[in-house]
Structures are given as C-alpha cells and as structure tokens.
Design a protein around this motif. Structure first.
Motif, PDB file in Angstrom:
ATOM      1  N   ARG A  39      -1.772 -15.455   9.030  1.00 19.50           N
ATOM      2  CA  ARG A  39      -0.585 -15.830   8.254  1.00 19.50           C
ATOM      3  C   ARG A  39      -0.551 -15.230   6.860  1.00 19.50           C
ATOM      4  NH1 ARG A  39       3.335 -17.872  11.609  1.00 19.50           N
ATOM      5  NH2 ARG A  39       2.426 -19.375  13.067  1.00 19.50           N
ATOM      6  N   ASN A  40      -1.704 -14.772   6.361  1.00 21.85           N
ATOM      7  CA  ASN A  40      -1.736 -14.271   4.990  1.00 21.85           C
ATOM      8  C   ASN A  40      -2.779 -13.166   4.876  1.00 21.85           C
ATOM      9  OD1 ASN A  40      -4.353 -15.569   4.532  1.00 21.85           O
ATOM     10  ND2 ASN A  40      -3.176 -17.482   4.494  1.00 21.85           N
ATOM     11  N   ALA A  41      -2.803 -12.536   3.715  1.00 21.40           N
ATOM     12  CA  ALA A  41      -3.694 -11.388   3.506  1.00 21.40           C
ATOM     13  C   ALA A  41      -5.161 -11.767   3.689  1.00 21.40           C
ATOM     14  CB  ALA A  41      -3.475 -10.800   2.113  1.00 21.40           C
ATOM     15  N   GLN A  42      -5.541 -12.959   3.236  1.00 23.75           N
ATOM     16  CA  GLN A  42      -6.936 -13.376   3.357  1.00 23.75           C
ATOM     17  C   GLN A  42      -7.358 -13.483   4.822  1.00 23.75           C
ATOM     18  OE1 GLN A  42      -7.831 -17.055   1.372  1.00 23.75           O
ATOM     19  NE2 GLN A  42      -9.996 -17.003   1.934  1.00 23.75           N
ATOM     20  N   GLU A  45      -7.696  -9.980   6.265  1.00 22.51           N
ATOM     21  CA  GLU A  45      -8.928  -9.370   5.778  1.00 22.51           C
ATOM     22  C   GLU A  45     -10.138  -9.957   6.492  1.00 22.51           C
ATOM     23  OE1 GLU A  45     -10.927  -8.399   1.461  1.00 22.51           O
ATOM     24  OE2 GLU A  45     -10.166 -10.423   1.793  1.00 22.51           O
ATOM     25  N   SER A  46     -10.181 -11.286   6.584  1.00 23.88           N
ATOM     26  CA  SER A  46     -11.332 -11.948   7.203  1.00 23.88           C
ATOM     27  C   SER A  46     -11.513 -11.497   8.639  1.00 23.88           C
ATOM     28  CB  SER A  46     -11.131 -13.466   7.139  1.00 23.88           C
ATOM     29  OG  SER A  46     -12.209 -14.128   7.747  1.00 23.88           O
ATOM     30  N   TYR A  47     -10.421 -11.391   9.381  1.00 21.78           N
ATOM     31  CA  TYR A  47     -10.534 -10.988  10.788  1.00 21.78           C
ATOM     32  C   TYR A  47     -10.944  -9.524  10.924  1.00 21.78           C
ATOM     33  CZ  TYR A  47      -9.620 -10.783  15.773  1.00 21.78           C
ATOM     34  OH  TYR A  47      -9.779 -10.633  17.121  1.00 21.78           O
ATOM     35  N   LEU A 106      -3.738  -6.668  16.268  1.00 21.70           N
ATOM     36  CA  LEU A 106      -2.510  -5.883  16.161  1.00 21.70           C
ATOM     37  C   LEU A 106      -1.325  -6.568  16.832  1.00 21.70           C
ATOM     38  CD1 LEU A 106      -4.017  -2.312  16.685  1.00 21.70           C
ATOM     39  CD2 LEU A 106      -2.987  -3.217  14.586  1.00 21.70           C
ATOM     40  N   GLU A 107      -1.584  -7.413  17.808  1.00 15.47           N
ATOM     41  CA  GLU A 107      -0.490  -8.144  18.453  1.00 15.47           C
ATOM     42  C   GLU A 107       0.036  -9.288  17.587  1.00 15.47           C
ATOM     43  OE1 GLU A 107      -1.873  -9.457  22.241  1.00 15.47           O
ATOM     44  OE2 GLU A 107      -1.535  -7.519  23.197  1.00 15.47           O
ATOM     45  N   HIS A 108      -0.773  -9.749  16.625  1.00 16.21           N
ATOM     46  CA  HIS A 108      -0.397 -10.954  15.867  1.00 16.21           C
ATOM     47  C   HIS A 108      -0.275 -10.736  14.364  1.00 16.21           C
ATOM     48  CE1 HIS A 108      -1.957 -12.654  19.673  1.00 16.21           C
ATOM     49  NE2 HIS A 108      -1.029 -13.571  19.466  1.00 16.21           N
ATOM     50  N   THR A 113       3.680 -12.367   6.406  1.00 20.92           N
ATOM     51  CA  THR A 113       4.914 -11.903   5.774  1.00 20.92           C
ATOM     52  C   THR A 113       4.671 -10.978   4.589  1.00 20.92           C
ATOM     53  OG1 THR A 113       4.945 -13.882   4.394  1.00 20.92           O
ATOM     54  CG2 THR A 113       6.165 -13.968   6.494  1.00 20.92           C
ATOM     55  N   ASP A 114       3.384 -10.831   4.205  1.00 18.41           N
ATOM     56  CA  ASP A 114       3.026  -9.913   3.123  1.00 18.41           C
ATOM     57  C   ASP A 114       2.927  -8.506   3.723  1.00 18.41           C
ATOM     58  OD1 ASP A 114       1.794  -8.350   1.175  1.00 18.41           O
ATOM     59  OD2 ASP A 114       0.390  -9.903   0.562  1.00 18.41           O
ATOM     60  N   GLU A 115       4.021  -7.754   3.645  1.00 19.48           N
ATOM     61  CA  GLU A 115       4.074  -6.473   4.338  1.00 19.48           C
ATOM     62  C   GLU A 115       3.026  -5.487   3.826  1.00 19.48           C
ATOM     63  OE1 GLU A 115       7.262  -2.996   5.667  1.00 19.48           O
ATOM     64  OE2 GLU A 115       7.791  -4.415   4.070  1.00 19.48           O
ATOM     65  N   GLN A 116       2.808  -5.458   2.526  1.00 21.56           N
ATOM     66  CA  GLN A 116       1.832  -4.545   1.966  1.00 21.56           C
ATOM     67  C   GLN A 116       0.431  -4.820   2.529  1.00 21.56           C
ATOM     68  OE1 GLN A 116       1.718  -4.514  -2.317  1.00 21.56           O
ATOM     69  NE2 GLN A 116       0.143  -2.919  -2.415  1.00 21.56           N
ATOM     70  N   ALA A 117       0.062  -6.092   2.592  1.00 22.66           N
ATOM     71  CA  ALA A 117      -1.240  -6.464   3.152  1.00 22.66           C
ATOM     72  C   ALA A 117      -1.292  -6.141   4.641  1.00 22.66           C
ATOM     73  CB  ALA A 117      -1.513  -7.945   2.925  1.00 22.66           C
TER      74      ALA A 117
END
Length: 580
Positions: A39-42, A45-47, A106-108, A113-117
């Motif tokens: 759901r978010n950049a963090q 990144e973590s995944y 890549l499927e999820h 919603t942070d397009e840059q991330a």
C-alpha cells in the motif's frame, strides 16, 4: 571501523521478508494477503529487499569451482570438468520460487498510490526478474517465461519451454524498464540505474557471443544492445577506474573494507558488526578446502611489463618461478604470490605454500591479514564493476567488426593505465595474432579483427580472474573443450632443492623415496605425490593426473532439466544429449 551500509540493513530486512514469503503465497492470515499489502513505499521497499538474496555471495564469487573454470586448479574436480554430470531427479537449478515472489510483487504493486515509489520498486523487481532469467537462459537455454504468479492448478504450469530468443526479448523489456526508472545516485549496495545498465551490458554480451559462436541468429542485435548499454554507462561519467600506486591499485580493490565506489557498481557487503563475514582467507590458505591455485595457462597469459608477449620469449615453457614472474604485468603480483611478496600486516617475505596450493601459484586476491584467517573476512566482494563494462564494450565492438583504436583508448587503455602498462594497439594485434592465444581459443572467428579479439580475451581473463566469470565466458565462446585439458602448475626440472624467490635460502625440496631430514623453514614434497608431467625428468606440475576429464560438444554447454520436472510437465522437452 566499517560502517553499516544501508544494503546490510536491507539485506537483514530482506531475509526477514524471505522467511515470511509463505504469507504471500499461501495467505494464512487475512490481514497479510497481497490485497491489503503493497500500500505504500515502505511496504514496497520491504518486500523487494528480499530479492537481493538472488545476488551471489563471497563463495559464489571467489570459490565456487565451476565459475573459475580453467583459471584455477584444486585437488577436487566438479562434475562439469569430469564429464560425469547426470540428469538429476530434481533440483539441478530448475527452481522458480524467486520468480514467483517477484511476480507476486508486480501483480500487486499498483495498489501503492505513490507512483514515484511504485516505478522505482517496480524497476528493482524487473531488474531481478531479468537477473533471474539470465541465469536460467545461461544454464538451460530455452525456458518457460512466466510473468504472473501461478497457482498450483494453473494451466500455465504445463506450458512448454519458450525459445531463448523470446525470453531474452522479455528480459530486455524488463531491464530497459529498470534502467528508465532506477535510482540516479550510485550505490554499491542498492540496485540503481547504473546497476541495470551493467547487467544489460553483461547479459547482452553473453547472448550475442553465445549466438554467434553457437550458430544462432540475431547475434549482431544483441551485441549492439551491449554496446549501447555500455556506452550509456561510460558516457554518464559516474564511474571510473580506481587508481593509486600502479603496484597496489588493482589489489586494493579486492581487499577494501568498504567497496570502492569509484569503480564498484554493486558489491556484496561484509562487516563484523552484525556479524556478516566470509572466508576468502580460510579457503585460499587452508589445506582443507581444495588448495586452490592459479593455472599455468593464466600465468603464461600475462604480458611482460613492456607490453610484449611472455609466450614469445625463448624457453618460456621451462622457466622457473623466479624467472617467469619477473617484469610482468603488475596485476600478476597483485593476484598471486610472486618473489618478494609480503602479506598484509607482515614485514616477512613469503613464498608460495605448496601445502595449501596445488599449482604453486597462490592467490593473494581477496586475502587480508592473518587476523582474518579463521573465516572472518570483512572485505566487500565485487558483483558488478566498471572494469567489466569496459571489457564488455570492447569485446562487443570487436565481435561486430566495428572496433577502433579510439574504442580501445576509452576502455582497455584505462585498465592498463591503472597498472602502468602500455596500451593495446589494434592494428598491431590484428597484423600479428598471438599464436599462443590462437591455440587457447581455436574457435575465434577468422577475419580482420581476430588478433584484437584474442587480446581482449587475454585482458578479460587477467582483469576478472577469480571473480566468477570464466565458466560463462568459455560457454559463450564455445570453448568448453578447455575444461577437458590437463591443468598445470609451476615448472620444475626434477628432484632438488629450490630457492623460489632467489634470496639465498632454500624454500622447497622435491625428493624421491624417503624424506630427507627436515630443515626448519623448508617445504618438502615427494615426487609421485606431487606429479610432474615427465615424472622424474621434470616438467610442469600436473593437477589430478589420474582423473580423466571429458567434454561433450553436443550437450555440455547446457544443463539437463530434472527428470521430475519432465514428469510433472509433459510439455517440457529435455536438452539435447541428456537422458529423458
């Protein structure tokens, strides 16, 4: 003291994520399903941190035997060199778990919603998918292409192998996306735009030359892609060849605690603080792990310090250690022990130790001071470095028949400048191809650029020795028969006492029959246990003379697909020559 780079932190997080992979594959808890993750950049990144586990570790780079190929001899031989590989029941490199994790991401990832991330971490995921498939194509050739995470009953699991041409086109799409959206800041620990360009350079050189020398189509296109990626990285001016004292600069790259970011595009980081250490000292200097030593053919390949060819010298085949190591390319003395060698942290000169080195040509590359000998190395290990990109560029241009002296001046010359060696002259190399290299690489294409292609192969072997490239190089050049040839070490005329470094002290005694009374400071080797190619009449040390090595040109360039996989998927076909 070495600082903890972000890559180490990410690796630990990645390991944690990797341990929790089941929650994204089997969804035991509703709150941990992919639908409410990413759901978010963090979270992205973590995944994606777990993907870094695909990268080679220190053992893969400096020790894993097939990777070193004919550069290195040991007291054991892998099946690849003996011709004793069989079709495995399972395993054998046919594993897809890492790809499934990438495709789940890549499927999820669009849920963020942070397009840059999202674009940044999608680029990292697609880098690793290209990296994953590069290994599969190199190993198996044609493989199924999957870009979705399949379930256990998915019909896609029964698909046939896709052609390597199709798979490679998909890999190019992935790596180009990674280049476009990668980090601009250079980092030796994180995947960046520059790492992606380096991977594209590597994989396109492999595929282009593999297709050329194995008689496949569209090899020129792949080599042109290699040139394009290499040039883009070179023109950016972000990296350079690390320089200092020509007599130490090359070695400094590989003993540095922290990767030298001038040249290291990506490195595996090690530190005592976690601890996360490796065993380069132990594996190089211990009698328990193969006693690795450089092969004689590599030693013979080093040029003289003035740029002339060692193998043009009269009597080079019977030169002894002191004579053959004088006035050579300085990279030799920074890669193996030569007369006058002093270990880091010691003022005492050391000769090669035959108890821990089967050829007598003992490595110093990656070796730190004695305090690290018990498996505690903390020097970072190279995965991608700028020198390789320059070599890829020069080779691709030469194989395309488009190489100019200007191309050499911006690639090979920089490597030679580091160690104060004369530049490679394109016209001179092509006018007089080295007969020694011709015998080493009989499959090199005939033509106006044959001499310089051979010289670039020499340069590649010397510059990248013990960095895990050699086996793949032989595969793509269709020179696998080199693995069936004897591996040799130092030359000795026979039994006797030898002052290896010519300092007036006997270092080594080769004897017949009963051992002589020992003298402190001398090494003793019984002839027959240490085998010379002409027996008591001397010659080069012969590595494992009682083991027969074979190479099958019709099948050994690819690995077999495991039998269980052929049973599970009836649409898979086996590689040529391997048992069904």
């Amino acid at each position: 003291m070495k600082k903890i780079f972000r890559y180490i932190t990410l690796s630990i997080i990645g390991l944690t994520a990797s341990c929790n992979d089941d929650y994204l594959e089997h969804y035991p808890l509703a709150e941990l399903t992919p639908e409410n993750y990413f759901r978010n950049a963090q979270e992205l990144e973590s995944y994606t941190n777990a993907f870094y586990n695909q990268l080679p570790d220190a053992l893969d780079i400096h020790y894993y035997n097939p990777h070193q190929a004919d550069d290195e001899a040991r007291n054991t031989l892998p099946d690849e060199f003996r011709g004793t590989r069989i079709t495995p029941g399972d395993g054998g490199g046919w594993s897809w778990g890492a790809l499934r994790r990438i495709n789940i991401y890549l499927e999820h990832s669009h849920q963020c919603t942070d397009e840059q991330a999202r674009l940044l971490y999608d680029g990292i995921a697609r880098f690793f998918r290209a990296y994953f498939y590069f290994d599969k194509v190199v190993r198996f050739g044609d493989v199924p292409w999957y870009e979705s995470a399949l379930g256990v009953d998915d019909e896609g699991l029964q698909k046939p192998r896709d052609s390597r041409e199709f798979v490679f086109e998909k890999m190019l799409e992935d790596i180009d996306f990674a280049i476009e959206h990668g980090r601009q800041e250079k980092s030796a620990q994180l995947i960046t735009r520059w790492t992606a360009l380096a991977l594209k350079s590597r994989m396109c050189l492999f595929e282009g030359t593999f297709r050329k020398y194995h008689g496949l189509d569209n090899w020129e296109e792949m080599l042109q892609e290699c040139v394009k990626a290499s040039e883009e990285l070179m023109d950016a001016g972000v990296y350079s060849i690390y320089t200092s004292d020509p007599n130490t600069a090359y070695q400094e790259l590989f003993i540095a605690e922290d990767a030298i970011v001038d040249e290291m595009i990506l490195a595996r980081q090690y530190t005592e603080n976690i601890p996360l250490v490796h065993s380069a000292n132990f594996y190089t200097l211990s009698a328990s792990f193969g006693r690795p030593g450089m092969q004689k053919s590599v030693v013979d390949s080093y040029l003289m310090k003035d740029g002339s060819r060692f193998t043009d010298l009269p009597g080079y085949k019977t030169m002894q250690f002191y004579e053959e190591t004088r006035d050579r390319d300085p990279r030799m003395q920074q890669t193996i022990r030569t007369p006058g060698y002093k270990r880091i942290g010691s003022d005492q000169a050391s000769v090669p130790d035959f108890a821990t080195c089967v050829t007598g040509y003992q490595y110093v590359k990656y070796v730190l001071s004695a305090q690290y000998d018990a498996g505690r190395n903390t020097n970072d290990m190279p995965i991608f470095r700028y020198a390789e990109v320059l070599l890829n560029y020069a080779e691709a241009k030469a194989e395309l028949g488009a190489l100019t002296q200007t191309d050499i001046d911006r690639s090979i010359k920089l490597l030679r400048d580091r160690v104060d060696m004369p530049n490679l002259d394109v016209n001179a190399a092509n006018a007089d191809p080295d007969t020694y290299l011709v015998s080493e690489y009989p499959n090199v294409s005939t033509g106006a650029d044959k001499g310089v292609i051979l010289e670039i192969r020499r340069e590649r072997r010397i510059e990248l020795v013990r960095e895990g490239h050699r086996y793949r190089d032989l595969m793509r050049w269709k020179e696998g028969q080199r693995l069936a040839e004897p591996f040799y070490g130092m030359y000795f005329p026979g039994a006797g006492a030898y002052d290896l470094d010519q300092n007036g002290t006997i270092d080594l005694v080769l004897y017949e029959g009963s051992a002589p009374a020992p003298v402190p400071g001398r090494q003793y080797q019984r002839l027959g246990e240490l085998v010379l190619e002409h027996g008591l009449n001397g010659g080069r040390i012969v590595n494992l003379p009682d083991i027969t090595k074979t190479w099958d040109e019709d099948k050994d360039y690819l690995y077999p697909i495991p039998l269980d996989e052929l049973l599970l998927n009836q649409n898979l076909t086996q590689n040529p020559g391997w048992a069904e």
